[in-house]
Design a protein around this motif. Structure first.
Motif, PDB file in Angstrom:
ATOM      1  N   THR A  35     -36.349 -27.822  58.095  1.00 21.54           N
ATOM      2  CA  THR A  35     -37.712 -27.527  57.603  1.00 21.54           C
ATOM      3  C   THR A  35     -37.914 -28.130  56.216  1.00 21.54           C
ATOM      4  N   ASN A  36     -36.845 -28.221  55.420  1.00 18.98           N
ATOM      5  CA  ASN A  36     -36.992 -28.857  54.101  1.00 18.98           C
ATOM      6  C   ASN A  36     -37.371 -30.329  54.252  1.00 18.98           C
ATOM      7  N   LYS A  37     -36.769 -30.966  55.249  1.00 15.45           N
ATOM      8  CA  LYS A  37     -37.045 -32.397  55.464  1.00 15.45           C
ATOM      9  C   LYS A  37     -38.505 -32.578  55.891  1.00 15.45           C
ATOM     10  N   GLU A  57     -35.300 -23.329  65.256  1.00 11.75           N
ATOM     11  CA  GLU A  57     -33.980 -23.951  65.373  1.00 11.75           C
ATOM     12  C   GLU A  57     -33.965 -25.248  64.573  1.00 11.75           C
ATOM     13  N   GLN A  58     -32.855 -25.468  63.868  1.00 14.26           N
ATOM     14  CA  GLN A  58     -32.712 -26.701  63.107  1.00 14.26           C
ATOM     15  C   GLN A  58     -31.507 -27.495  63.623  1.00 14.26           C
ATOM     16  N   GLY A  59     -31.729 -28.804  63.837  1.00 11.54           N
ATOM     17  CA  GLY A  59     -30.628 -29.666  64.270  1.00 11.54           C
ATOM     18  C   GLY A  59     -29.733 -30.040  63.103  1.00 11.54           C
ATOM     19  N   LYS A  62     -29.775 -27.704  56.312  1.00  8.25           N
ATOM     20  CA  LYS A  62     -28.895 -28.060  55.191  1.00  8.25           C
ATOM     21  C   LYS A  62     -28.903 -27.007  54.105  1.00  8.25           C
ATOM     22  N   GLY A  63     -27.735 -26.905  53.451  1.00  5.37           N
ATOM     23  CA  GLY A  63     -27.591 -26.009  52.318  1.00  5.37           C
ATOM     24  C   GLY A  63     -27.348 -26.816  51.063  1.00  5.37           C
ATOM     25  N   ARG A  64     -27.003 -26.142  49.988  1.00  6.04           N
ATOM     26  CA  ARG A  64     -26.712 -26.840  48.736  1.00  6.04           C
ATOM     27  C   ARG A  64     -25.447 -27.686  48.918  1.00  6.04           C
ATOM     28  N   THR A  79     -37.410 -21.374  57.037  1.00  2.00           N
ATOM     29  CA  THR A  79     -38.736 -21.749  56.554  1.00  2.00           C
ATOM     30  C   THR A  79     -38.660 -22.509  55.242  1.00  2.00           C
ATOM     31  N   SER A  80     -39.676 -23.328  54.999  1.00  2.33           N
ATOM     32  CA  SER A  80     -39.793 -24.047  53.723  1.00  2.33           C
ATOM     33  C   SER A  80     -41.256 -24.008  53.297  1.00  2.33           C
ATOM     34  N   ILE A  81     -41.457 -23.890  51.996  1.00  2.00           N
ATOM     35  CA  ILE A  81     -42.814 -23.866  51.448  1.00  2.00           C
ATOM     36  C   ILE A  81     -42.947 -25.026  50.462  1.00  2.00           C
ATOM     37  N   ALA A 131     -28.495 -14.635  53.069  1.00  2.00           N
ATOM     38  CA  ALA A 131     -29.545 -15.663  53.025  1.00  2.00           C
ATOM     39  C   ALA A 131     -29.230 -16.682  51.948  1.00  2.00           C
ATOM     40  N   GLY A 132     -29.764 -17.893  52.147  1.00  2.00           N
ATOM     41  CA  GLY A 132     -29.592 -18.959  51.163  1.00  2.00           C
ATOM     42  C   GLY A 132     -30.923 -19.596  50.824  1.00  2.00           C
ATOM     43  N   VAL A 133     -30.966 -20.189  49.649  1.00  2.00           N
ATOM     44  CA  VAL A 133     -32.199 -20.797  49.134  1.00  2.00           C
ATOM     45  C   VAL A 133     -31.875 -22.228  48.721  1.00  2.00           C
ATOM     46  N   LEU A 134     -32.695 -23.163  49.166  1.00  2.00           N
ATOM     47  CA  LEU A 134     -32.483 -24.575  48.805  1.00  2.00           C
ATOM     48  C   LEU A 134     -33.771 -25.144  48.226  1.00  2.00           C
ATOM     49  N   LEU A 135     -33.731 -25.451  46.929  1.00  2.00           N
ATOM     50  CA  LEU A 135     -34.898 -26.036  46.261  1.00  2.00           C
ATOM     51  C   LEU A 135     -34.669 -27.527  46.075  1.00  2.00           C
ATOM     52  N   GLY A 150     -36.773 -23.988  50.395  1.00  2.00           N
ATOM     53  CA  GLY A 150     -36.304 -23.641  51.737  1.00  2.00           C
ATOM     54  C   GLY A 150     -35.543 -22.324  51.709  1.00  2.00           C
ATOM     55  N   MET A 151     -35.780 -21.512  52.715  1.00  2.00           N
ATOM     56  CA  MET A 151     -35.077 -20.223  52.797  1.00  2.00           C
ATOM     57  C   MET A 151     -34.528 -20.032  54.209  1.00  2.00           C
ATOM     58  N   GLY A 152     -33.276 -19.661  54.275  1.00  2.00           N
ATOM     59  CA  GLY A 152     -32.654 -19.337  55.563  1.00  2.00           C
ATOM     60  C   GLY A 152     -32.154 -17.906  55.502  1.00  2.00           C
ATOM     61  N   ILE A 153     -32.622 -17.063  56.412  1.00  3.50           N
ATOM     62  CA  ILE A 153     -32.241 -15.647  56.395  1.00  3.50           C
ATOM     63  C   ILE A 153     -31.668 -15.279  57.760  1.00  3.50           C
TER      64      ILE A 153
END
Ligand code: BTN
Length: 271
Positions: A35-37, A57-59, A62-64, A79-81, A131-135, A150-153
């Motif tokens: 979703t970040n992409k 679902e994500q193929g 990605k995380g940090r 999700t990503s905003i 959960a993780g957060v990717l900015l 991006g947030m993955g919970i």
């Protein structure tokens, strides 16, 4: 309690989030790479702030530090905003702070349990990652044109069943023994994010920072900093309002870290 594993979809998300001023547009995909992409590509085409990308679902989640983010289909919040914030580059991690705090508050509201933040913005419950957060934002001079949050919970699955997550991850289900309505979890998350972002935009980030800091674990601990120059140890002395970790190194000098990989809770700072 939701026992039926309901699917998410563009229309039900739009309907449920209809009154959220943070969300201007919802893009839902059953499957995407990340979703970040997708959000990054949308931002490049000029999409508005508040574009919310959601998937089941994500193929290539990605995380940090280019790690992968694993989550079984239909079981989490992925999700990503897109933000177009009036922030300096040094302030942009405030968005990640909003996110980790919003996730903690959302989890506590649904479960009645506490959640903590491991610097920079991992959401932890009972020592495991919920959960993780990717900015991500483009490196440009002076201003932040856009930022993708991006947030993955982990919600309705037990990470113990996934070899790579065993012993290190947890979920709403694992902590409570219950299944949750992910639409309601997403709606609460957006509401929490919105109130934090309104405060940030109004120049009133102080109370948000205080709440974030109150959830932070590990201050006072010895940390190992992993960087291109090798490893270094120090004491995590504090954090600042931009989310930087202030570390006192062996030579007595302090250093501010933003995006470093850190190992926590080591025994001694010498040698
Ligand atoms: C981390 O803990 O390292 C950050 C993980 C962030 C995962 C989310 S899932 C939704 C969004 N899309 C991605 O590819 N990553 C983030």
């Amino acid at each position: 309690m939701a026992t039926k594993q309901q699917e998410l979809g563009a229309e039900i998300i739009k309907k449920r989030l209809g009154r959220a001023s943070l969300v201007q547009q919802v893009l839902f995909y059953p499957l995407v790479s990340s979703t970040n992409k997708v959000a990054w590509e949308m931002a490049l085409t000029g999409c508005p702030e508040g574009t919310l990308v959601v998937t089941e679902e994500q193929g290539q989640g990605k995380g940090r530090f280019d790690r992968s983010w694993l989550c079984p289909k239909d079981k989490g919040i992925l999700t990503s905003i897109v933000f177009r914030p009036a922030l300096l580059p040094v302030e942009v991690f405030r968005l990640s702070m909003l996110a980790s705090l919003a996730i903690c508050r959302t989890f506590s509201r649904f479960s009645g349990l506490g959640a903590r933040i491991k610097w920079p913005n991992d959401v932890m419950v009972n020592g495991r990652k919920l959960a993780g957060v990717l900015l991500e934002f483009p490196a440009s001079s002076g201003k932040v044109e856009f930022a993708i949050l991006g947030m993955g919970i982990n919600v309705n699955f037990d990470p113990q069943a996934i070899p790579e997550l065993q012993g290190i991850a947890t979920s709403f289900l694992r902590e409570t023994g219950r299944y949750f309505d992910r639409l309601e979890v997403l709606a609460q998350l957006v509401m929490e994010m919105e109130s934090g972002y309104l405060a940030l935009k109004a120049g009133d980030f102080g109370p948000v920072f205080d709440k974030w800091k109150a959830r932070l674990t590990g201050l006072g601990e010895i940390v190992q900093i992993m960087s291109g120059q090798g490893l270094d140890k120090g004491i995590a002395e504090g954090v600042d309002e931009n989310g930087a970790l202030i570390v006192r190194e062996r030579n007595g000098q302090t250093r501010k870290l933003f995006t470093h990989d850190i190992a926590w809770g080591l025994k001694e700072v010498g040698s």
